[in-house]
Enzyme design. Structure first.
Site, short mmCIF file in Angstrom:
data_model
loop_
_atom_site.label_atom_id
_atom_site.label_comp_id
_atom_site.label_asym_id
_atom_site.label_seq_id
_atom_site.Cartn_x
_atom_site.Cartn_y
_atom_site.Cartn_z
N HIS A 72 0.84 -1.20 0.00
CA HIS A 72 0.00 0.00 0.00
C HIS A 72 0.87 1.25 0.00
O HIS A 72 1.66 1.46 0.92
CB HIS A 72 -0.90 0.03 1.25
CG HIS A 72 -2.03 -0.93 1.18
ND1 HIS A 72 -3.03 -0.97 2.12
CD2 HIS A 72 -2.33 -1.89 0.27
CE1 HIS A 72 -3.90 -1.91 1.80
NE2 HIS A 72 -3.49 -2.50 0.68
N TYR A 201 -9.41 4.86 7.75
CA TYR A 201 -9.52 5.19 9.18
C TYR A 201 -10.62 6.24 9.31
O TYR A 201 -10.48 7.34 8.76
CB TYR A 201 -8.20 5.78 9.70
CG TYR A 201 -7.08 4.76 9.83
CD1 TYR A 201 -6.87 4.09 11.02
CD2 TYR A 201 -6.22 4.49 8.76
CE1 TYR A 201 -5.84 3.18 11.16
CE2 TYR A 201 -5.18 3.57 8.89
CZ TYR A 201 -5.00 2.91 10.09
OH TYR A 201 -3.97 2.01 10.23
N PRO A 293 -3.88 0.16 19.13
CA PRO A 293 -3.63 -0.38 17.78
C PRO A 293 -3.69 0.64 16.64
O PRO A 293 -3.19 0.35 15.55
CB PRO A 293 -4.72 -1.44 17.62
CG PRO A 293 -5.77 -1.08 18.60
CD PRO A 293 -5.09 -0.41 19.73
N LYS A 297 1.26 -0.22 15.05
CA LYS A 297 2.68 -0.17 15.42
C LYS A 297 3.15 -1.36 16.28
O LYS A 297 4.36 -1.61 16.39
CB LYS A 297 2.96 1.12 16.21
CG LYS A 297 2.85 2.36 15.37
CD LYS A 297 4.03 2.49 14.43
CE LYS A 297 3.71 3.30 13.21
NZ LYS A 297 4.07 2.70 11.96
N TYR A 385 3.76 6.49 9.82
CA TYR A 385 2.97 5.31 9.46
C TYR A 385 3.84 4.25 8.76
O TYR A 385 3.71 3.06 9.06
CB TYR A 385 1.81 5.73 8.55
CG TYR A 385 0.73 4.69 8.42
CD1 TYR A 385 -0.33 4.62 9.33
CD2 TYR A 385 0.76 3.74 7.40
CE1 TYR A 385 -1.31 3.67 9.23
CE2 TYR A 385 -0.23 2.77 7.28
CZ TYR A 385 -1.26 2.74 8.19
OH TYR A 385 -2.24 1.79 8.09
#
Ligand code: FAD
Ligand code: DHB
Length: 393
Positions: A72, A201, A293, A297, A385
């Site tokens: 991704h 998200y 979560p 990570k 990220y």
């Protein structure tokens, strides 16, 4: 038995470290409380940072990941149903993450461990650590009726949040930092195509939601829920309805509903202990720290810890230098705290807190709206990220 290293726990931290040490010719035994099907069957993390993927490649363990992992280059954020994309690859000079479940990672680590002859002791009960502050630590445990004893140079506690290793450090030495969140995540796995080819998200008035996946035919969805909710109250229909509401109509239109085959609630917590070393005991992964979560990570941090520890132990045995093992705790904690900050921040801006008033809610929306419009803010999210670098000690 005599070994150079005893590793407690065969989760991601323990097994990555076992392979790293094997590659350096350092003898280790992994002592695990459960059996392989149990460890491999736990549904947990799903997103691998580029550093985790890089380590799998270096260890010669990336064959299936290259074929089946989903790379991704971006991720999506939704504010009350309005979706925008963050082009992580463009913002970071080409970095990506890979969707490949923790269960798949564990299967690859265990398959290769068998082929390479790594020593793993399954179903070890009553694991106890002694002599950690002397020259010769000893690990004892039971395998069925047999009592086992292993003498080693160092013990590495990779036994997760509920393990025995952290508890072997005197309370007067450890400092604990903790934040418990007033909600959990209700997670569902279903064999239906994911809503989007990337993650979404979602911050919604009714609470957080996340659209993720394990493969082109397997979806992983989460919604924020109360801590005392009964899973039995969440029928599949109720879950899909609530998920779709929170994702908003644009994403909901792409959700394929189906029968779930896994449904569970996980609490959210930030937790760090300092230091990550005491005498001849090192802590790595969830044994030393937990992140909420949001941002995926947890497993990646376990991997960066043992990457640093593997380097340090290799320096000790190959070069006779203790600089690496002496610097391990400070080096690991510097990265741990940055991941703690990111996971805390991403949780804070995407979840509904019970104490939130209108002001808090508008600040949250403003923060995400700023993220939508600011390449600087997006770059900050993107570089965290995809995973911060493993800086030198
Ligand atoms: P663990 O995976 O906990 O492994 C520890 C091992 O030690 C286990 O196999 C355990 O059986 C063994 N052990 C424990 N006690 C003893 C003992 N006394 N003696 C011997 N062995 C022992 N992270 C993400 O990034 N994304 C997610 O979506 C995500 N979801 C999660 C969901 C849940 C329910 C949980 C609990 C965690 C989740 N995580 C997630 C976090 C991630 O899975 C962990 O950070 C990761 O597994 C840490 O690896 P570890 O090896 O440090 O610890
Ligand atoms: C997943 C879990 C996460 O915590 C996250 O931030 C992204 C994906 C997952 O399980 O797929």
């Amino acid at each position: 038995m005599r070994r150079q290293i005893a590793i407690i726990g065969a989760g991601p931290a323990g097994m990555f470290l076992a392979h790293l040490l094997h590659a350096e010719g350092i003898e280790a035994t992994v002592i695990e409380r459960r059996d392989r099907p149990y460890v491999e069957g736990r549904v947990r993390a799903g997103v691998l940072e580029q550093g985790t993927v890089g380590l799998l490649r270096r260890l010669g363990l990336a064959g299936r990941l290259e074929r089946e992992g989903l790379v991704h280059g971006g991720t999506n954020v939704s504010i009350d149903g309005r979706v925008f994309r963050i082009d992580m690859a463009a913002l970071t000079g080409g970095a990506t993450v890979t969707v490949y479940g923790q269960q798949e990672v564990m299967r690859d680590l265990f398959d290769a461990a068998e082929l390479r002859g790594l020593d793993i002791r399954w179903n070890a009960s009553d694991v106890a650590l002694t002599g950690l502050d002397g020259d010769r630590p000893v690990v004892t445990w039971r395998e069925g009726d047999a009592a086992r004893r292993l003498t080693c140079d160092f013990v590495v506690g990779c036994d997760g949040y509920h393990g025995v290793s952290r508890a072997a450090i005197p309370a007067s030495v450890l400092r604990t930092f903790e934040r418990v969140y007033p909600f959990g995540w209700l997670g569902v796995l279903a064999d239906v195509p994911p809503a989007d080819h990337e993650l979404v998200y979602a911050n919604h008035e009714r609470g957080f939601a996340l659209a993720s996946m394990r493969s082109p035919t397997r979806s992983r969805y989460y919604i924020q829920c109360g801590l005392n909710e009964d899973i039995g109250d969440w029928s599949d229909d109720r879950f899909w309805d609530e998920l779709c509401l929170r994702l908003g109509s644009e994403t909901a239109a792409k959700v394929t509903r189906g029968k779930s085959f896994e449904k569970s609630i996980a609490p959210l917590r930030s937790f760090v202990v300092e230091p990550m070393r005491w005498g001849r005991l090192f802590l790595a992964g969830d044994a030393a720290h937990i992140v909420p979560p949001t941002g995926a990570k947890g497993m990646n941090l376990a991997v960066s810890d043992v990457t640093m520890l593997g380097e340090a132990l290799s320096e000790h045995y190959r070069e006779g230098s203790d600089a690496g093992i002496d610097g391990y705790s400070a080096r690991a904690l510097a990265r741990v705290w940055k991941a703690e900050r990111f996971s805390w921040w991403f949780t804070s801006v995407t979840h509904r807190f019970p104490t939130m008033d209108g002001f808090d809610r508008r600040i949250q929306i403003a923060e995400l709206d700023y993220l939508r419009g600011s390449p600087a803010a997006q770059r900050s999210l993107a570089e965290n990220y995809v995973g911060l670098p493993l800086e030198a000690a």
